[in-house]
Design a protein around this motif. Structure first.
Motif, short mmCIF file in Angstrom:
data_model
loop_
_atom_site.label_atom_id
_atom_site.label_comp_id
_atom_site.label_asym_id
_atom_site.label_seq_id
_atom_site.Cartn_x
_atom_site.Cartn_y
_atom_site.Cartn_z
N UNK A 23 0.82 -1.21 0.00
CA UNK A 23 0.00 0.00 0.00
C UNK A 23 0.86 1.27 0.00
N UNK A 24 1.87 1.31 0.85
CA UNK A 24 2.65 2.55 0.97
C UNK A 24 4.14 2.35 0.67
N UNK A 25 4.59 1.12 0.52
CA UNK A 25 5.98 0.89 0.16
C UNK A 25 6.94 0.86 1.32
N UNK A 26 6.42 0.99 2.54
CA UNK A 26 7.30 0.96 3.71
C UNK A 26 7.90 -0.43 3.87
N UNK B 168 6.71 -9.07 10.31
CA UNK B 168 5.65 -8.11 10.65
C UNK B 168 4.32 -8.59 10.08
N UNK B 169 3.26 -8.35 10.81
CA UNK B 169 1.93 -8.72 10.32
C UNK B 169 1.18 -7.51 9.79
N UNK B 170 1.58 -6.32 10.28
CA UNK B 170 0.96 -5.09 9.80
C UNK B 170 2.05 -4.08 9.46
N UNK B 171 1.74 -3.19 8.51
CA UNK B 171 2.69 -2.17 8.12
C UNK B 171 2.89 -1.19 9.27
N UNK B 172 4.15 -0.91 9.60
CA UNK B 172 4.45 0.02 10.69
C UNK B 172 4.15 1.45 10.29
N UNK C 153 -0.34 0.80 8.64
CA UNK C 153 -1.25 -0.10 9.34
C UNK C 153 -1.90 -1.15 8.48
N UNK C 154 -1.59 -1.12 7.20
CA UNK C 154 -2.14 -2.12 6.27
C UNK C 154 -1.69 -3.52 6.69
#
Ligand SMILES: [Zn+2]
Length: 143
Positions: free
Chosen positions: A115-118, A124-128, A131-132
């Motif tokens: 979603x954001x490329x982070x 990890x289960x969610x994007x830091x 939050x995706x």
């Protein structure tokens, strides 16, 4: 006797302070490759601010006049930071092929946010960053 005690205490404190210097344990002032240069940090901060302005505008927190003014200002700042980063001889050359390969590898491993490329840490289960939920992966046995 008290004087002797005080002298020994002073000697111990001085030794405690001088020992690391004598052993050559001091922080290096040289930049390591993984550290961020000032211009790079400025570029990142400005781009994040731009993203926030976009977000605030699309969620209705900013009216159009403020949005346009902020976007214009931040875009100019981001451009200046980019130019400064390009002119910085200490900045590592941007290797686009390596960046793209790293993003692809991250997407395949499920650590790069689609979603954001982070780039998130392994497991990890969610994007830091946004939050995706990251794609679930086969649980690999931790070694
Ligand atoms: Zn994300």
């Amino acid at each position: 006797m008290a004087l002797l005690g005080a002298l020994m205490l002073v000697a111990a404190v001085v030794l405690f302070i001088v020992m690391p210097v004598a052993k050559g344990q001091h922080a290096s002032l040289e930049r390591k490759d993984h550290e961020v240069t000032e211009s790079e940090a400025r570029r990142r901060v400005t781009l994040l601010a731009l993203r926030d302005v976009e977000y605030d505008y699309h969620t209705g927190k900013l009216d159009e006049a403020d949005y346009l003014a902020l976007r214009k200002e931040l875009s100019a700042e981001a451009l200046a930071a980019l130019e400064a980063a390009d002119a910085d001889p200490e900045a590592p050359a941007l290797d686009l092929e390596a960046e793209i390969a790293a993003v692809r590898a991250g997407l395949e491993a499920g650590t790069t946010c689609a979603s954001c490329g982070h780039r998130n840490p392994e497991g990890s289960r969610f994007c830091a960053s946004c939050g995706q939920a990251l794609p679930a992966r086969e649980a690999t046995p931790s070694s």
